[in-house]
Design an enzyme around this catalytic site. Structure first.
Site, short mmCIF file in Angstrom:
data_model
loop_
_atom_site.label_atom_id
_atom_site.label_comp_id
_atom_site.label_asym_id
_atom_site.label_seq_id
_atom_site.Cartn_x
_atom_site.Cartn_y
_atom_site.Cartn_z
N GLU A 1 -6.87 9.88 9.37
CA GLU A 1 -5.53 9.83 9.98
C GLU A 1 -5.44 10.70 11.23
O GLU A 1 -4.65 10.42 12.12
CB GLU A 1 -4.46 10.22 8.94
CG GLU A 1 -4.47 9.25 7.78
CD GLU A 1 -3.15 9.15 7.04
OE1 GLU A 1 -2.30 10.04 7.20
OE2 GLU A 1 -2.99 8.18 6.27
N CYS B 1 -3.66 -0.89 -2.09
CA CYS B 1 -3.93 0.52 -2.40
C CYS B 1 -4.92 0.62 -3.56
O CYS B 1 -4.67 0.10 -4.65
CB CYS B 1 -2.61 1.19 -2.76
SG CYS B 1 -2.77 2.90 -3.25
N ASN B 2 -6.05 1.29 -3.32
CA ASN B 2 -7.04 1.45 -4.38
C ASN B 2 -6.50 2.28 -5.54
O ASN B 2 -6.83 2.04 -6.69
CB ASN B 2 -8.30 2.12 -3.84
CG ASN B 2 -9.28 1.13 -3.26
OD1 ASN B 2 -10.13 0.61 -3.96
ND2 ASN B 2 -9.14 0.82 -1.98
N THR B 3 -5.67 3.28 -5.24
CA THR B 3 -5.11 4.10 -6.31
C THR B 3 -4.21 3.25 -7.20
O THR B 3 -4.34 3.27 -8.43
CB THR B 3 -4.33 5.29 -5.71
OG1 THR B 3 -5.23 6.09 -4.93
CG2 THR B 3 -3.73 6.15 -6.79
N ASP C 1 0.87 -1.18 0.00
CA ASP C 1 0.00 0.00 0.00
C ASP C 1 0.90 1.23 0.00
O ASP C 1 2.08 1.15 0.34
CB ASP C 1 -0.89 0.00 1.25
CG ASP C 1 -1.79 1.22 1.30
OD1 ASP C 1 -2.45 1.51 0.28
OD2 ASP C 1 -1.84 1.91 2.34
N SER C 2 0.33 2.37 -0.34
CA SER C 2 1.07 3.63 -0.31
C SER C 2 1.50 3.98 1.12
O SER C 2 2.43 4.74 1.32
CB SER C 2 0.22 4.76 -0.87
OG SER C 2 -0.99 4.85 -0.16
N TYR D 1 -0.47 8.28 -2.54
CA TYR D 1 -0.45 8.11 -4.00
C TYR D 1 -1.65 8.81 -4.66
O TYR D 1 -1.62 9.13 -5.83
CB TYR D 1 -0.53 6.62 -4.37
CG TYR D 1 0.71 5.79 -4.10
CD1 TYR D 1 1.87 6.32 -3.54
CD2 TYR D 1 0.71 4.43 -4.42
CE1 TYR D 1 2.98 5.53 -3.30
CE2 TYR D 1 1.83 3.63 -4.19
CZ TYR D 1 2.96 4.18 -3.63
OH TYR D 1 4.06 3.38 -3.40
N GLY D 2 -2.71 9.03 -3.86
CA GLY D 2 -4.02 9.39 -4.42
C GLY D 2 -4.11 10.72 -5.13
O GLY D 2 -5.04 10.97 -5.89
N CYS E 1 -11.24 3.28 -1.09
CA CYS E 1 -9.98 3.73 -0.50
C CYS E 1 -9.82 2.99 0.82
O CYS E 1 -10.81 2.83 1.56
CB CYS E 1 -10.02 5.24 -0.27
SG CYS E 1 -8.60 5.87 0.66
N THR E 2 -8.61 2.56 1.11
CA THR E 2 -8.37 1.76 2.31
C THR E 2 -8.75 2.46 3.61
O THR E 2 -8.98 1.82 4.62
CB THR E 2 -6.87 1.40 2.44
OG1 THR E 2 -6.12 2.62 2.39
CG2 THR E 2 -6.44 0.48 1.33
N HIS E 3 -8.79 3.81 3.57
CA HIS E 3 -9.10 4.54 4.79
C HIS E 3 -10.59 4.58 5.09
O HIS E 3 -10.99 4.83 6.22
CB HIS E 3 -8.62 6.00 4.67
CG HIS E 3 -7.14 6.15 4.85
ND1 HIS E 3 -6.22 5.59 4.00
CD2 HIS E 3 -6.41 6.84 5.77
CE1 HIS E 3 -4.99 5.93 4.41
NE2 HIS E 3 -5.09 6.68 5.47
#
Lengths: 274, 274
Positions: free
Chosen positions: A155, A73-75, A10-11, A42-43, A187-189
């Site tokens: 975050e 990472c989705n991006t 992941d980023s 990365y997004g 998105c992972t978040h």
């Protein structure tokens, strides 16, 4: 291959929400996690740069002898999956897009699906294309929305702050007005914002990309007879090697939030030509 | 040296708010601007990583024959200035901290000064140390606060959004309660929030780090007789070479917001070992 680890990159630390799902479905596996925290996020970056970084992450995981690569990472999954697959050669690669797109189609009865993500993910059209392709002849509508402030809000641990609600209400206003019944958290978040999103859109089905990618990974490994053997000893903590390219001051706090348990001493590494 | 350009680097596009101030005070100069957009932001990363990146930016500017290096990034200025100075050798280096610390001391009559910045900037204690050192025997109090969401709010153009006000009120509550009369905007993005900050803290003096660093740069060049000659032709647009390490999709929109005018074709470059 059975005893080789599963590689996840992941980023940054967001991919730990995906790792958490992988462990949920495959608790007996060994994992190698790489977070490119030195170059996160990365997004907001160009496809060219995201592809380069993703190839470098792939290279690192291949060096660890992984049997499968999960692009958490989705991006990266949106713009670099093909490049990662090419780079990985014989080693299978699972991204976030297709499993979540299929899950969204299964979940939606209105045929109106929302997708939220970073600027790069949404800009790539990857989710739209995947959903419409999988839908075939079926009449499906996809509505997408960039939500750039969700990552910093998560975050900063501010998902329940009144400001987060104001921002989320504004971001989601349009897709909500379209009458979607399913929302892909691209998105992972975003799984960490689930409660707020459900309050804003009561009755919505949220698609957690990590969950569906994990099921896909489980099937793939089972089909190849590559699943690790069940271990008799009681597994209190899964076996994970954590690698990060930078160790920011709030790493441990953040990691715990995404993963659900504390990380033992992540190793700092340099990857690619960086 | 007179005709050599001034080099300016930042983690991304925020440093354009500093470049804007440099141009204001020194309109006849040539500028080389480097934005490390491929690895932005620096503010949440470790000192070790920020130092490495800052050295790589310095190396690039030295290669362009600059007569002065302005470290526009407050995070770099806080944790990497010594490393940049060492790297730059004979070429003088100006950071954001000392000029702004001195300006804050001149501005404050209560002797209570606030500093806001990224996690790395505030965590370094650079502003606190500089202000207290410059103050000498005088009784001065410094109160600092990290404001991690201000950067994404500025980048999303949401500085006048009700959510931005809620977040700013929360961030500033403590320093406001301490009775500060001066607030150092310790991040290149924060000048774009000036209006909101003044509404929340009526009567506050805001210290724009770019402005004070520019005055310091002007004096330094004048003392060395290195200022470029006035140019007779009317300068409609200053002479600037823009280099960036990634070209994100919203670059032009963002750059215009920070700089106040449009950028002609930035050049994408790779720096350091990246």
């Amino acid at each position: 291959m059975k005893q080789n680890p599963i590689g996840v990159f992941d980023s940054g630390i967001g991919g730990l929400s995906v790792l958490r799902q992988l462990i949920r479905f495959m608790p007996y596996e060994r994992y190698v996690y790489l977070g490119d925290t030195a170059r996160v996020p990365y997004g907001n970056k160009s496809s060219e740069t995201v592809i380069q970084y993703s190839e470098e992450c792939t290279e690192f995981l291949l060096g660890k002898g992984v049997k499968l690569i999960v692009v958490a990472c989705n991006t990266s999954s949106s713009v670099a999956l093909e490049a990662v697959r090419k780079h990985a050669g014989e080693i299978p690669v699972i991204g976030m897009i297709i499993p979540a797109a299929a899950a969204a189609l299964r979940s939606s009865s209105s045929g109106k699906i929302g997708v939220i993500g970073t600027r790069a993910t949404i800009g790539s059209g990857a989710y739209n294309n995947a959903i419409l392709e999988l839908a075939g002849e079926a009449s499906i509508k996809v509505y997408s929305q960039v939500c750039p402030l969700f990552v910093p809000l998560v975050e900063e641990g501010m998902t329940f702050h009144p400001a987060a609600r104001l921002i989320a209400e504004e971001y989601l206003k349009e897709v909500k007005n379209k009458g979607i019944d399913t929302l892909v958290l691209g998105c992972t978040h975003y799984p960490l914002m689930s409660q707020l999103l459900m309050e804003i859109m009561p009755g919505i089905s949220l698609i957690d990309t990590g969950e569906h990618a994990s099921v896909t990974a489980l099937r793939l490994l089972a089909d190849n007879d590559w699943l690790a053997d069940e271990r008799h000893e009681f597994v209190i903590k899964p076996e994970i090697d954590f690698y990060i390219t930078d160790l920011p001051s709030i790493f441990n706090e953040l990691a715990g939030r995404f993963l659900g348990f504390a990380i033992d001493s992540p190793k700092r590494v340099s990857i690619g030509t960086h």
